[in-house]
Design an enzyme around this catalytic site. Structure first.
Site, PDB file in Angstrom:
ATOM      1  N   CYS A   1       0.841  -1.202   0.000  1.00  0.00           N
ATOM      2  CA  CYS A   1       0.000   0.000   0.000  1.00  0.00           C
ATOM      3  C   CYS A   1       0.875   1.251   0.000  1.00  0.00           C
ATOM      4  CB  CYS A   1      -1.007  -0.030   1.145  1.00  0.00           C
ATOM      5  SG  CYS A   1      -2.394   1.125   0.877  1.00  0.00           S
TER       6      CYS A   1
ATOM      7  N   HIS B   1      -3.631  -5.315   0.463  1.00  0.00           N
ATOM      8  CA  HIS B   1      -3.186  -5.629   1.824  1.00  0.00           C
ATOM      9  C   HIS B   1      -3.213  -7.136   2.070  1.00  0.00           C
ATOM     10  CE1 HIS B   1      -2.765  -1.637   3.621  1.00  0.00           C
ATOM     11  NE2 HIS B   1      -3.786  -1.264   2.876  1.00  0.00           N
TER      12      HIS B   1
ATOM     13  N   GLU C   1      -1.603  -8.663   4.206  1.00  0.00           N
ATOM     14  CA  GLU C   1      -1.395  -8.920   5.637  1.00  0.00           C
ATOM     15  C   GLU C   1      -2.672  -8.803   6.451  1.00  0.00           C
ATOM     16  OE1 GLU C   1      -1.147  -4.400   5.641  1.00  0.00           O
ATOM     17  OE2 GLU C   1      -1.269  -6.071   4.247  1.00  0.00           O
TER      18      GLU C   1
END
Length: 223
Positions: A79, A162, A164
Site C-alpha cells: 500500500c 493488503h 497482511e
C-alpha cells in the site's frame, strides 16, 4: 508487538520459522542498513508518499528502498509502501481520482501470470487507498484494478493491496478510524467487517501463498 498487529504477515513468518524485527519509523526509530536485513517489508499508513515535507521519515524510507534495490535486497512494499517504492525508484505517487475500497476484481497482466508472487493472487484481496502511483522506469506492471495494483522492479515488488490484513487486523483499523473517514469513503464499517469475515478463509489462503512465495524469493536471494 502483538501477533495481530501484523495479521497474516506475522502468521506467514512464524510458519516459515523466519525472525522478523518491526521498526516504527513514524515513531522516530532508526531504520536498519541494508547490510542488517535479509529482506525488507515496507508497510502501509495514512500518509501520502508525496508528503515527505510533513513526514520526513518518508524520505528515510525511500532512501532505504533505493539502497535495497541497488544492493539487490528483496523488498516488498505494501500500500503506502508500494507508493513509496514507486516514487523512490523513479516513478510517482499522487492522489487518486477516487478512493478504492473493498475486494475488487483483480486483473493479472501476462507478466503477473508468470510472476512467482502475483500468480498466487487468484482470490479476494483487500484494498483501501486514496492514492495511486505511476510505475518506475523498467518496472513491470503485474496486476491492476481500476488502478495499478502490483509491479516488480528486480527484487523490489510493490502491491497496492493488503495481503497482511486479517479480519482481526481490519477490526483494529476500524476501531481507530474516525467515523467521518468511513462516511467520506462510503464505508459501512459493520458491513465491511462482516464481509471480511465471510471472505477470510479464501483471503487467508491467497495471502499465505503470496507470503510463502515471497519468502522463497528471500531464501533464494540469500543462497
Amino acid at each position: 508487538m502483538s501477533d495481530s498487529s501484523l495479521g497474516w504477515l506475522s502468521e506467514a513468518f512464524r510458519a516459515a520459522g523466519v525472525e522478523m524485527t518491526r521498526v516504527r519509523a513514524n515513531e522516530g526509530a532508526a531504520l536498519p542498513s541494508v547490510d542488517e536485513a535479509a529482506a525488507i517489508v515496507v508497510l502501509g499508513g495514512t500518509q501520502g508518499a508525496y508528503e515527505a515535507d510533513r513526514y520526513p521519515y518518508l524520505n528515510a524510507e525511500m532512501r532505504l528502498i533505493q539502497k535495497a534495490a541497488s544492493a539487490d535486497v528483496p523488498t516488498l512494499g505494501i500500500c503506502l509502501g508500494a507508493q513509496l517504492m514507486a516514487a523512490a525508484l523513479g516513478g510517482r505517487a499522487f492522489p487518486a481520482e477516487a478512493v478504492e475500497v473493498g475486494w475488487p476484481d483483480v486483473v493479472l497482466t501476462d507478466a503477473g501470470s508468470r510472476d512467482p508472487l502475483i500468480c498466487e493472487v487468484t482470490g479476494p484481496v483487500l484494498v483501501w487507498h486514496h492514492d495511486t502511483f505511476e510505475l518506475p522506469p523498467d518496472a513491470e506492471l503485474l496486476a491492476s484494478t481500476r488502478y495499478p495494483l502490483a509491479f516488480r522492479a528486480g527484487r523490489a515488488v510493490g502491491v497496492q493491496f493488503h495481503p497482511e490484513c486479517s479480519p482481526q487486523m481490519l477490526a483494529e483499523w476500524v476501531d481507530r478510524t474516525p467515523q467521518g473517514t468511513f462516511d467520506a469513503d462510503g464505508i459501512d464499517p459493520e458491513s465491511w467487517l462482516r464481509q471480511a469475515r465471510d471472505l477470510s478463509h479464501r483471503a487467508r489462503a491467497v495471502s499465505m501463498r503470496f507470503f510463502a512465495a515471497w519468502l522463497n524469493e528471500v531464501a533464494d536471494a540469500a543462497n
